[in-house]
Design an enzyme around this catalytic site. Structure first.
Site, short mmCIF file in Angstrom:
data_model
loop_
_atom_site.label_atom_id
_atom_site.label_comp_id
_atom_site.label_asym_id
_atom_site.label_seq_id
_atom_site.Cartn_x
_atom_site.Cartn_y
_atom_site.Cartn_z
N ASP A 62 -10.87 -7.43 2.03
CA ASP A 62 -10.11 -6.70 1.02
C ASP A 62 -10.80 -6.78 -0.34
OD1 ASP A 62 -8.22 -6.11 2.88
OD2 ASP A 62 -6.72 -7.54 2.18
N LYS B 104 -8.08 -1.67 -0.58
CA LYS B 104 -7.22 -0.56 -1.00
C LYS B 104 -6.41 -1.02 -2.19
CE LYS B 104 -5.11 -0.22 3.00
NZ LYS B 104 -5.85 -1.20 3.80
N MET C 227 3.08 -6.57 -5.65
CA MET C 227 2.57 -5.26 -6.05
C MET C 227 3.57 -4.51 -6.93
SD MET C 227 0.77 -4.21 -2.41
CE MET C 227 2.08 -4.90 -1.39
#
Length: 471
Positions: A248, A270, A383
């Site tokens: 990641d 991402k 997030m």
């Protein structure tokens, strides 16, 4: 790295040791084991050195240090208790561009003699760069306990069979897997038991009758929140064995540095609004490398099964008959809270904790806001930096008190960690004031107020009220 490590071939070569005491004796003994021709220069020798001189094991140069003693030497070690003599040796060596070790004087030394773990022909050297020799010896003592004495006979056996192994396994990846299977097999135990002949016969049999190399596999591994020290031992072993690492964006260099140096690294990260590698492309890469017989590590920040799409990747691998395993990691909620001094549960404040993702508006629309706004629980929201206005509004609208404490933990567990604290009604304002950026975890609940008292890592929380000083 302050020193460049190397192993010197000294067999048959002259090394000068200046000094005739116990330290000089210990240095000479190590040099003799390496096959060096040792010259010892000193006014007088200790009993042990004098005995070696009489036996012809060392050459004795009597008197005070002379620069001509350096004429035939490849290296020099100054081991006297006279600082002036040691400085003269260092200066003379420097003038000749010769490496010199000045015992107990790192500044004058151009090479250092490390602490040694001897499993000849396997040798392990430990150095602190002269900063803390006691620490280097402490590490050596522990390695002596951990590393089996059979390593020496094993290394010697592999040296004898190196040509046959390379002929049988021309591909480096195949050869590496052979060695790893060998270390996990019966040969290791035979050598431990002193059965060297049986071990050699077993190695020959394995080379003749070994089956085809196995198919590739995928390990989905949690990299934790950022601190390399929080990796599991299983994760470390898999990183050291991997042929390919798909990682990641947020997996830091400190974690990747623990992987095998020649492993192929592919960033497949991402982030919100920028999926430069889609999940379908990640699946395709996993399949491509596994079917090519490679050992793949899919390295994910935090834990692969907590908002990490690990389940989707496992379903894909299973559907395509790819062998897999999962290594959990410390998820961000646990790590960020711990490094910020925030207990997620507390007898007096919170009897439950919820992990929530606020990745996008669509994910927010599916949440049970009334349940999330209930008291005496902790919310750990992943997030959520881009959605703070919505989070605040929804929680307040569904009954959460405006004065509920929060803690925003940015880059948790890393040297860049920052913690912003305050109350829910001001979360958006304070985040903008302190320019909080992703990755950051939002903790909402009474326990968040403890950050101002229990913080132990990094700078003090921003926005926290100063603590009253004890009288």
């Amino acid at each position: 790295m302050s020193l460049f490590p190397l192993f010197a071939q000294l067999a048959g070569r002259t090394v000068l040791v200046v000094g005739g005491g116990d330290v000089a004796m210990r240095k000479s003994a190590a040099l003799l084991r390496a096959g060096a021709q040792v010259s010892v220069g000193a006014r007088e020798l200790s009993a042990q050195l004098a005995g070696w001189s009489a036996q012809g094991r060392i050459r004795f140069l009597p008197g005070d240090f002379q620069e001509t003693w350096l004429d035939d030497a490849w290296l020099v070690i100054a081991a006297t208790d006279d600082a002036a003599v040691n400085r003269r040796v260092a200066a003379a060596a420097a003038a000749r561009k010769m490496f010199a070790n000045i015992v107990d004087d790192a500044a004058l030394s151009t090479f250092h003699v490390p602490a040694i773990v001897d499993r000849a022909p396997l040798t392990i050297a430990i150095s602190s760069g002269g900063a803390a020799p006691v620490l280097a010896r402490w590490v050596r003592e522990r390695l002596e306990i951990l590393l089996d004495a059979a390593l020496g006979p094993l290394a010697a056996l592999l040296e004898r069979k190196r040509g046959a192994i390379r002929a049988r396994h021309e591909d480096p990846a195949s050869r590496r897997r052979f060695y790893e299977r060998l270390l996990a097999g019966r040969i290791w135990q035979m050598l431990r038991n002193g059965r060297s002949s049986d071990a050699e016969r077993e190695l020959d049999r394995t080379l003749r009758h070994e089956t085809a190399a196995p198919h590739g596999s995928v390990a989905i591994v949690g990299a934790g929140p950022g601190d390399p020290g929080l990796l599991t031992l299983r994760a470390l072993r898999l990183l050291s064995e991997a042929d390919v690492i798909l990682h990641d964006r947020l997996v830091g260099a400190g974690v990747l540095d623990l992987a095998r140096r020649d492993a192929q690294r592919i960033e497949v990260g991402k982030q919100a609004g920028n999926h430069h590698v889609t999940q379908e492309q990640i699946h395709a890469l996993l399949l491509l490398h596994a079917r090519a017989g490679r050992r793949v590590v899919r390295l994910k920040g935090g834990d692969p099964f907590v908002f990490g799409r690990g389940g989707e990747e496992l379903e894909f691998l299973r559907a395509h008959a790819i062998a897999y395993e999962v290594v959990p990691g410390i998820t961000a909620a646990l790590a960020c809270a711990a490094y910020a001094g925030v207990p997620l549960t507390h007898r007096e404040h919170a009897q439950s904790v919820r992990f929530v993702t606020a990745h996008c508006k669509q994910s927010l629309d599916t949440l049970d806001w009334r349940a999330l706004a209930a008291e005496r629980q902790t919310l750990a929201i992943y997030m959520g930096v881009a959605q703070l206005d919505t989070l605040r509004a929804q929680l307040l609208a569904h009954g959460r008190a405006a004065r509920t404490p929060f803690a925003l933990v940015e880059n948790g567990s890393t040297p860049r960690q920052r913690v912003v604290t305050g109350v829910l009604d001001e979360v958006s304002l304070l985040a903008r004031r302190h320019d909080v950026q992703s990755p950051a975890l939002l903790i909402v609940g009474e326990v968040a107020a403890l950050a101002s008292q229990l913080a132990w890592y990094g700078a003090a929380p921003l926005g926290a009220r100063p603590l009253a000083r004890a009288a």
